[in-house]
Motif scaffolding. Sequence first.
Motif, PDB file in Angstrom:
ATOM      1  N   UNK A 195       0.861  -1.185   0.000  1.00  0.00           N
ATOM      2  CA  UNK A 195       0.000   0.000   0.000  1.00  0.00           C
ATOM      3  C   UNK A 195       0.898   1.236   0.000  1.00  0.00           C
ATOM      4  N   UNK A 196       0.660   2.134  -0.959  1.00  0.00           N
ATOM      5  CA  UNK A 196       1.534   3.304  -1.099  1.00  0.00           C
ATOM      6  C   UNK A 196       1.055   4.514  -0.308  1.00  0.00           C
ATOM      7  N   UNK A 197      -0.248   4.572  -0.066  1.00  0.00           N
ATOM      8  CA  UNK A 197      -0.784   5.752   0.605  1.00  0.00           C
ATOM      9  C   UNK A 197      -1.867   5.335   1.588  1.00  0.00           C
ATOM     10  N   UNK A 221       0.884 -16.148  -6.190  1.00  0.00           N
ATOM     11  CA  UNK A 221       0.591 -16.684  -4.860  1.00  0.00           C
ATOM     12  C   UNK A 221       1.276 -15.846  -3.783  1.00  0.00           C
ATOM     13  N   UNK A 222       2.527 -15.488  -4.036  1.00  0.00           N
ATOM     14  CA  UNK A 222       3.260 -14.647  -3.080  1.00  0.00           C
ATOM     15  C   UNK A 222       2.588 -13.281  -2.954  1.00  0.00           C
ATOM     16  N   UNK A 223       2.110 -12.777  -4.083  1.00  0.00           N
ATOM     17  CA  UNK A 223       1.379 -11.502  -4.071  1.00  0.00           C
ATOM     18  C   UNK A 223       0.184 -11.590  -3.123  1.00  0.00           C
ATOM     19  N   UNK A 224      -0.608 -12.652  -3.254  1.00  0.00           N
ATOM     20  CA  UNK A 224      -1.806 -12.826  -2.427  1.00  0.00           C
ATOM     21  C   UNK A 224      -1.449 -12.957  -0.950  1.00  0.00           C
ATOM     22  N   UNK A 229      -1.638  -9.873   4.342  1.00  0.00           N
ATOM     23  CA  UNK A 229      -1.054  -9.389   5.601  1.00  0.00           C
ATOM     24  C   UNK A 229      -1.265  -7.886   5.785  1.00  0.00           C
ATOM     25  N   UNK A 230      -1.758  -7.238   4.721  1.00  0.00           N
ATOM     26  CA  UNK A 230      -2.048  -5.806   4.809  1.00  0.00           C
ATOM     27  C   UNK A 230      -0.829  -4.923   4.917  1.00  0.00           C
TER      28      UNK A 230
END
Length: 231
Positions: A195-197, A221-224, A229-230
Motif C-alpha cells: 500500500x503506497x498511501x 501466490x506470493x502476491x496474495x 497481511x495488509x
Amino acid sequence: MRRIINFPHTMWISQYTVRFAFNEVISQENFQAVQKFNWFLQKNLQHKLVETVASYHTVTAYIHQKIDIKCLQKQWLAMQMSTTNEEIPSRHLQIPICYDEEFALDMQRVMDYTRLTYEEVKVMHISKAYLVYLIGFLPGFPYLGDLHEQLFVPRLKKPRKSVSASSVGIGGAQTGIYPLDSPGGWNIIGKTPFTLFDVHEKNSFLFSLGDHVQFYEITKQEYSEIKSKGV
C-alpha cells in the motif's frame, strides 16, 4: 577537487513563496543538487519556513517571514566550502512486483513497441535501482528513474478511466506506481501488494523524495500472501 554548485535562479511566486531553479534537466546529478539545496533550506531557514517542495530541478519554499536571498547565497557557498561533509538522509527500499498477465494489462503493447519478450521486459525492469525524483500527480505517486532505454514506451494515447491502486506502469523514461484507483495513461506491466498511501498512518506515503528503489519479482501466490497481511 571540490565541486561548487552555483546558487539556483530565484523567482518570487508570491510574497511568501519563492522558487529556486537549477538547470531544467532530469538527471541524477541535477537532482542531487536539488536534494542538497532542499536540505540546506530546511536547515538554514528553520523557524521562517513553513515547508519546502522539491521536484526534478526546483525547490519551492513556503515561508511566513521575509528571508534575505543574498545572505542565503553566502551561506550556500560557505556550506560547500566547509570541510564538514554531512550526508543527506536516503533510504533503500525493496519493492515486490507481480508481473502476472492478470496485472500486466499493457505488457503486449510494451512487447510490440520494444520487440522484447515478456521475460526480457521483466528482467530489464528489475535490473536497475531507481531514484524517486518526484512525488506527485496523486498522493504518494512516485516518479522513478532512470528506466532502461529499451523500455522507453509512450503513454497510452487514450488514458484509462480507472487504473487500480498499486499498479506498476512505465511511460517514457520513467516507471511509477499508482497509489490510488484513478484515471491514468501509463503502460501497466505489473502490480505490487504494498500500500503506497494510507491517510490513517503517521507517515502516509510509502515513498519519499530521494529514496532508492529496487524491484524484485514475486509470483501471484506470493502476491496474495503479502496482500493478505495488509502491508
